[in-house]
Structures are given as structure tokens and as C-alpha cells.
Design an enzyme around this catalytic site. Sequence first.
Site, PDB file in Angstrom:
ATOM      1  N   TRP A 121       0.190   6.111   0.491  1.00 35.35           N
ATOM      2  CA  TRP A 121      -0.120   5.923  -0.921  1.00 35.35           C
ATOM      3  C   TRP A 121      -1.435   6.562  -1.309  1.00 35.35           C
ATOM      4  O   TRP A 121      -1.556   7.133  -2.404  1.00 35.35           O
ATOM      5  CB  TRP A 121      -0.083   4.442  -1.276  1.00 35.35           C
ATOM      6  CG  TRP A 121       1.312   3.912  -1.189  1.00 35.35           C
ATOM      7  CD1 TRP A 121       1.833   3.071  -0.239  1.00 35.35           C
ATOM      8  CD2 TRP A 121       2.408   4.248  -2.059  1.00 35.35           C
ATOM      9  NE1 TRP A 121       3.174   2.867  -0.480  1.00 35.35           N
ATOM     10  CE2 TRP A 121       3.558   3.561  -1.582  1.00 35.35           C
ATOM     11  CE3 TRP A 121       2.519   5.047  -3.194  1.00 35.35           C
ATOM     12  CZ2 TRP A 121       4.800   3.663  -2.209  1.00 35.35           C
ATOM     13  CZ3 TRP A 121       3.758   5.157  -3.821  1.00 35.35           C
ATOM     14  CH2 TRP A 121       4.878   4.462  -3.326  1.00 35.35           C
TER      15      TRP A 121
ATOM     16  N   ASP B 131      -6.800   1.066  -5.603  1.00 37.91           N
ATOM     17  CA  ASP B 131      -5.381   0.743  -5.746  1.00 37.91           C
ATOM     18  C   ASP B 131      -5.112  -0.514  -4.929  1.00 37.91           C
ATOM     19  O   ASP B 131      -5.145  -0.491  -3.707  1.00 37.91           O
ATOM     20  CB  ASP B 131      -4.537   1.914  -5.235  1.00 37.91           C
ATOM     21  CG  ASP B 131      -3.039   1.638  -5.287  1.00 37.91           C
ATOM     22  OD1 ASP B 131      -2.636   0.538  -5.735  1.00 37.91           O
ATOM     23  OD2 ASP B 131      -2.268   2.525  -4.865  1.00 37.91           O
TER      24      ASP B 131
ATOM     25  N   LYS C 265       4.840  -6.557  -6.226  1.00 42.06           N
ATOM     26  CA  LYS C 265       4.611  -7.065  -4.877  1.00 42.06           C
ATOM     27  C   LYS C 265       3.970  -8.456  -4.906  1.00 42.06           C
ATOM     28  O   LYS C 265       4.445  -9.381  -4.274  1.00 42.06           O
ATOM     29  CB  LYS C 265       3.753  -6.084  -4.083  1.00 42.06           C
ATOM     30  CG  LYS C 265       4.392  -4.696  -3.956  1.00 42.06           C
ATOM     31  CD  LYS C 265       3.486  -3.718  -3.243  1.00 42.06           C
ATOM     32  CE  LYS C 265       4.008  -2.303  -3.335  1.00 42.06           C
ATOM     33  NZ  LYS C 265       5.284  -2.099  -2.645  1.00 42.06           N
TER      34      LYS C 265
END
Length: 362
Positions: A103, A173, A197
Site C-alpha cells: 500500500w 494512511d 476495515k
Amino acid sequence: MTKRAYNFNAGPAALPLEVLERAQKEFVDYQNTGMSIMEMSHRGAVYEKVHSEAQDRLLSLLGNPEGYKVLFLQGGASTQFAMIPMNLLAEGQTASFVATGSWASKALSEAKLVGDTTVVASSEADKYMKLPDLSQLDLPANTAYVHVTSNETIEGVQFTEFPDTGDIPLVVDMSSDILSRPLDMSKFDMIYAGAQKNLGPSGVTVIIAKEELITESPKHIPSIFRYSTHTKNNSLYNTPPAFSIYMVNEVLKWIQEKGGLEGIQRENEAKATLIYDAIDNSNGFYKGAAELESRSIMNVTFRLASEELEKAFVKASEEAGFIGLKGHRSVGGLRASIYNAVPYESCNALVEFMKEFQSKNG
């Protein structure tokens, strides 16, 4: 109801059963309005109350830090990979990235399309299974911001400490570990997270940022991609993902009921310890993928002796009611995503299954 699956999906992920049941009761008729929350005008008082409650509740869980604003946007973290450099990376500046896995690499790739970037720390040499040391970052003088990915879902590594970047904005993030533990918001200038999530269902992306960072955006980028547009309009510039935001508000209530972030942290650490102990005490049958000091308490990644054995594990686990234990296709192996809403009982059931599988295949 019938027995719920043992849900270890990486995202969209498990939601608290209590929240789902509350939403079920209000799904058709929200607070005697004769409408679902999805049918209402986002300009109406009923929805705007939910919208504001979710913003206030989120900041409350973070200690009500002064000078921060909550935005509810769309497009997932992937859109933020582009919006952040579009808004924060000016000509003549560079964006400094910490490269820790899949990511972080995607965020870096998008920023490269917008402006200059540099990698100031990387764990690529360790195949992203060990986090780099961020205590002595050497940042270029023209750094616009430093970008860190707090938790890599694919590799299963997670930061427990964050760098002091001084006057340079720190952007993080936190898509896969936001609200999994207490946070000192003063360390961060912006954190962002896709909701699917730890915060709620997919469809909404949460930004928590210092107001001075998001009140003035470059005028050459489209209005919809300017943070200033959404700040000025309280995230109501265009139609928001109303149901997703309603669900985020309900999840935030649930976190408060669990004892806030301190209570959530205790439960998350207990779940992670349970599974990691099963791995570490298996006499080598199971092997943790991430280095010990870098292990995530959100995504437990592990391996077996062969891919054939891993395929057998996944097949047997699915037959036993376990969902989502196959590792990401880019790295293989096995992964148990144990976000906030995954109950301890599911993790205990997984450990019992792991022991049984080992007894049959060890």
C-alpha cells in the site's frame, strides 16, 4: 439466526454484530421518519444530525484535539493517494515516503504522477517483512510532507511509533488500523482511512486533518479534488455516502461502549497474542511471515511448509466455517485479519482449528 461465519476477511471486513442488529432495526424506518437513512436528503436536518454526530464522536474518541477537522469523502484510500499530492505537493517541493509494502508503494506510485518524490526509508531489502527505523529520518529541505503507512495488510507489519517530523506535515494512511489503539493526534497533521476495515462498511473514506492543511487548496485542480471544497461544505459538497456514514457513527458508538480506544486496544492485543502464540508454539509447523518486532495486531500473516499444505489449510478452514484466511495473491501464504470487530471467540476458534490441522498434517 443461523451461526455466523468466522470472518477473517481483509476488507471489506467484519462489522460488530451489535451494530448490524441495530442497523437492521432502523433500516426501513429511521427514527419514525417513515424512511430509510438512504432515502433522505443529505441537506435535511435528520441526516445532517447523523453526519455531525459521526464527526464529533470520532474526534471525541481521539481526545477532542484542537484545530482538527473530519472529512467524509469517497473513492477509498486509493483516491487519497492522488488527492494528497494534488493538494499538498507544490512545484519545487518533494514528497518524502516511507516504503513498507504494497500500500505504501501504491501511494508512492500515484504521487510520482503528480510531482517529485523521494524514499527516505524502506524495508524492500527485507521483502517488507521488517519495518525500517524511522528515528533518524534524513528529510530533504524541500519536503512538502512525509507519508507513512501505519499498517500493511498484505505483509502484516505495523508501526507502533511514528517519527517526529517537526514543522513538516506527517501524513499517515491508517486504513487498516485506525481506532485500534489510542492515538496522540498532535503527532499527525493528517490521517486517512477507508472505512471498510475498522470503521464501517465500504463507501466512505475518513480524513482527520489540521484545518490549516485543508482550508486552502491549489486552484488549478478540479473542485471535487480540493480539500478546501469539502472543508468549506462540511463534506456535503456532493451527495455523501449516507448509509456508510450512518454505519460509521454506529461503529463509533460501539467503540465507546467497549471502553474507548483503551478498551479496544486490550481486546486487540489479546486476540493477536492468542494467534501468534499458536504460531510460535507450533514447533515450526506454522511460521510467522513478519519479523517479530514488526508484527501487526491487525493482520496476522503466516506460512506452512509448502504451498500444497497451505492450500489444504485454506480448503479445510472454509469447510469448517472460516472465511478469508488465504493470503494475498501477491505474497501467498495465510493471513488472519483480526480488526476491531472480529470477536475473541472467533480467534480462539481459529487457534483450535490450527491445532487440529497440525495434529492431522504435522
